[in-house]
Structures are given as structure tokens and as C-alpha cells.
Write a protein that holds these residues in place. Structure first.
Motif, PDB file in Angstrom:
ATOM      1  N   LEU A  15      36.652  94.921  40.324  1.00 19.04           N
ATOM      2  CA  LEU A  15      37.476  94.252  39.243  1.00 19.04           C
ATOM      3  C   LEU A  15      37.941  95.420  38.343  1.00 19.04           C
ATOM      4  O   LEU A  15      38.371  95.127  37.069  1.00 19.04           O
ATOM      5  N   THR A  16      37.458  96.508  38.619  1.00 19.62           N
ATOM      6  CA  THR A  16      37.948  97.821  37.772  1.00 19.62           C
ATOM      7  C   THR A  16      38.920  98.657  38.376  1.00 19.62           C
ATOM      8  O   THR A  16      38.985  99.925  37.788  1.00 19.62           O
ATOM      9  N   THR A  17      39.437  98.313  39.723  1.00 15.45           N
ATOM     10  CA  THR A  17      40.132  99.244  40.697  1.00 15.45           C
ATOM     11  C   THR A  17      41.574  99.387  40.162  1.00 15.45           C
ATOM     12  O   THR A  17      42.267  98.473  39.518  1.00 15.45           O
ATOM     13  N   ASP A  18      42.396 100.539  40.655  1.00 14.08           N
ATOM     14  CA  ASP A  18      43.894 100.459  40.282  1.00 14.08           C
ATOM     15  C   ASP A  18      44.392  99.584  41.041  1.00 14.08           C
ATOM     16  O   ASP A  18      45.452  98.908  40.475  1.00 14.08           O
ATOM     17  N   GLU A  19      43.978  98.913  42.140  1.00 12.89           N
ATOM     18  CA  GLU A  19      44.547  97.900  42.704  1.00 12.89           C
ATOM     19  C   GLU A  19      44.697  96.597  41.805  1.00 12.89           C
ATOM     20  O   GLU A  19      45.709  95.885  41.734  1.00 12.89           O
ATOM     21  N   ARG A  20      43.603  96.285  40.843  1.00 14.73           N
ATOM     22  CA  ARG A  20      43.672  95.160  40.355  1.00 14.73           C
ATOM     23  C   ARG A  20      44.465  95.377  39.175  1.00 14.73           C
ATOM     24  O   ARG A  20      45.367  94.348  38.463  1.00 14.73           O
ATOM     25  N   THR A  21      44.589  96.647  38.644  1.00 17.44           N
ATOM     26  CA  THR A  21      45.454  96.948  37.545  1.00 17.44           C
ATOM     27  C   THR A  21      46.990  96.956  37.963  1.00 17.44           C
ATOM     28  O   THR A  21      47.747  96.168  37.083  1.00 17.44           O
ATOM     29  N   ARG A  22      47.042  97.613  39.083  1.00 16.61           N
ATOM     30  CA  ARG A  22      48.520  97.071  39.693  1.00 16.61           C
ATOM     31  C   ARG A  22      48.928  95.622  39.751  1.00 16.61           C
ATOM     32  O   ARG A  22      50.056  95.040  39.510  1.00 16.61           O
ATOM     33  N   LEU A  23      47.956  94.635  40.286  1.00 17.81           N
ATOM     34  CA  LEU A  23      48.161  93.267  40.360  1.00 17.81           C
ATOM     35  C   LEU A  23      48.481  92.616  39.095  1.00 17.81           C
ATOM     36  O   LEU A  23      49.210  91.818  38.883  1.00 17.81           O
ATOM     37  N   ILE A  24      47.754  93.133  37.984  1.00 19.21           N
ATOM     38  CA  ILE A  24      47.831  92.465  36.693  1.00 19.21           C
ATOM     39  C   ILE A  24      49.259  92.946  36.049  1.00 19.21           C
ATOM     40  O   ILE A  24      50.016  92.066  35.701  1.00 19.21           O
ATOM     41  N   GLN A  25      49.699  93.979  36.564  1.00 18.77           N
ATOM     42  CA  GLN A  25      51.083  94.361  35.988  1.00 18.77           C
ATOM     43  C   GLN A  25      52.338  93.542  36.492  1.00 18.77           C
ATOM     44  O   GLN A  25      52.929  93.043  36.188  1.00 18.77           O
ATOM     45  N   LEU A  26      51.670  93.202  38.097  1.00 13.53           N
ATOM     46  CA  LEU A  26      52.739  92.269  38.686  1.00 13.53           C
ATOM     47  C   LEU A  26      52.769  90.895  38.282  1.00 13.53           C
ATOM     48  O   LEU A  26      53.987  90.162  38.062  1.00 13.53           O
TER      49      LEU A  26
END
Length: 287
Positions: A15-26
Motif C-alpha cells: 500500500l506504499t507502491t507507485d502503483e497505488r499512488t497512480r491508482l489514487i490519482q486515477l
């Protein structure tokens, strides 16, 4: 429902990955149309939640893993909110650690997108001066969310034990008719038939065992020494029901601390008096 200690500041690594950050932005751009990725909000946290909740549902303390996997539930709904047709859901915290619980399918299906509040509902995310999502305001116990005055209890924030009382009929009731407890019981249907039956199955086992020993002693089928030994073992098992690792541990707590109401007062007078005396001896280490 029991209090669980979760460190909001230290989520699982995934829950600290770049993928999660990208999904939050989405989510911020897609809002209610965002397709949430279970591999991020579910698969990445499931094992940690199982440990935290001892494999039990956050709401009803049932462990269904032997027959069906537990589910990862969103405390604040990630999609539409039942009580507010204009709300697009709390989409911006769909991947937020403090918003994720372990739940059985029945409680999850009962709750669905329900999230009543008595304060001002948060309709949209909070941003920093730089235009970024304010992570601190996204945490469940942030000042922003606390102002909503959520009616559904949060087991990682609220001292849930003080909100409920359990009864000898297997049902749970709101302590002092507390509105939040009433709403939580209603939303998750915590007095549904299967739950009441499971609680009563535990109570009836101990009640029947205790009554058998007392009856056999009364009829002189066993000696007093043998009866005291058997009843002591039974009381030891009763005390262990309160362990948070066990299913329905809060019901077990009430069975122990309200022994007279759950046992003594329901037995014939002579057996009830004996049970009360023996339990007091057990509590004081004299049995």
C-alpha cells in the motif's frame, strides 16, 4: 465487535507502491467511475488483516475461513453512499489502510454502501496547497472525517467494547441505548438468526455441562470433590472464551462477568445458589 490496534502510519508494503499512488490519482479524475483494483486494496492487505483481526469479522467476530474466505471491507464506501444520492462515494480513500477491515460476507452484504452520519458529510477530498491529495486528511481518525460524526462504529478508533451489552438470549444490545451502537447493530444486522444461534450454542454448552455436574452432585452420583474438580475445569474454559483470538469473545466476556445472569439465575434455586457460590470461589482462587 472488539477494539483492534492498527498502526495507520505503517501500512503494508504494497500500500506504499507507485502503483497505488497512480491508482489514487486515477480515482481523483474518474471518481465514482473508477474501477478499483482488488489486487491492491484486497490481495495486498488480506494477510495483515487476518493477523490483526485474528481471522474474524470486524463486526460480528465470525471466522468463516474454513468454508469461505473473509472479505476486505471498506468502512467508508468507495462507491455510492446509501444515505446520500448526491454522494459519489469516498473514492479517494478506496486504497487507504485505515479504511480497510476484515469482514465476513454476511456483514459486508448487509452493510453494503451504508454510512450514516450525524454531522456534516465529507463530499470530496482535501488537497494541499500544491494541489495534491492531503494524505493526513484521508486517514480515518483525521479531523476532517471526525467532524462527520459517523454513526457506524470503527473498531480501530472507537472503544467498541463500551458500546454493547450481550444478553443470555444470544442477542446484542446497545449500552445505554447509544445511537451509534443501535445503528451499528442495525446496519450489520448483528442480531441475525445465524449469529444468535452461534452465540447460544456456546452458552448452552457451558450451561448444560454445569447443570449436569450440579445435578449429579445433588443426586449423589458423584462426590463433592469430583464435582468441584469438573466445575473448576469448566470455569477455566469459560474464562478463556474472553481471549480476543476466539470467535465471539465479547459474548464470552459477558458470560463470565455476568455469570449470575447467564447461569445462576437460570438454574433451579438450589443449583443456582451452588453455582453462584462455586463461581465466587473460582474467582477468588479458592475452588
Amino acid at each position: 465487535m472488539i477494539r483492534v490496534d492498527k498502526d495507520f502510519a505503517n501500512p503494508p508494503v504494497k500500500l506504499t507502491t507507485d502503483e497505488r499512488t497512480r491508482l489514487i490519482q486515477l480515482t481523483l479524475s474518474e471518481k465514482g467511475k473508477h474501477e478499483f483494483k482488488k489486487k491492491v486494496y484486497r490481495d495486498s492487505v488480506y494477510d495483515e488483516l487476518v493477523v490483526l483481526y485474528h481471522g474474524k469479522c470486524a463486526y460480528c467476530e465470525t471466522d468463516t475461513r474454513a468454508g469461505a474466505p473473509m472479505q476486505v471491507e471498506h468502512y467508508r464506501p468507495k462507491a455510492k453512499v446509501t444515505e446520500d444520492n448526491l454522494h459519489e462515494g469516498y473514492y479517494w480513500i478506496g486504497y487507504e489502510w485505515s479504511n480497510l477491515f476484515l469482514s465476513c460476507s454476511k456483514c459486508n452484504n448487509k452493510k453494503r454502501n451504508s454510512f450514516p452520519v450525524s454531522g456534516m458529510r465529507v463530499m470530496s477530498p482535501t488537497f494541499t496547497q500544491e494541489g495534491l491529495l492531503d494524505a493526513d486528511s484521508s486517514i480515518a481518525n483525521s479531523q476532517v472525517f471526525q467532524q462527520e460524526q459517523a454513526l457506524l462504529l470503527h473498531p480501530e478508533i472507537d472503544e467498541t467494547e463500551r458500546f454493547f451489552i450481550f444478553l443470555p438470549n444470544g442477542k446484542v444490545d446497545a449500552a445505554n441505548q447509544n445511537l451509534r451502537a443501535i445503528e451499528t447493530i442495525k446496519i450489520c444486522d448483528l442480531n441475525r438468526k445465524d449469529l444468535v444461534e452461534k452465540r447460544l450454542k456456546i452458552l448452552n454448552y457451558f450451561f448444560d455441562q454445569l447443570q449436569t455436574e450440579l445435578r449429579d452432585l445433588e443426586m449423589q452420583k458423584i462426590t463433592e470433590e469430583k464435582a468441584r474438580h469438573a466445575i473448576k475445569r469448566l470455569f477455566e474454559k469459560l474464562a478463556l472464551l474472553q481471549n480476543p483470538k476466539n470467535e465471539y469473545s465479547r459474548f464470552g466476556y459477558f458470560m463470565f462477568v455476568k455469570f449470575d445472569k447467564f447461569f445462576s439465575e437460570r438454574l433451579p434455586t438450589k443449583q443456582g445458589n451452588a453455582a453462584k457460590r462455586l463461581f465466587e470461589q473460582f474467582r477468588t482462587g479458592q475452588l
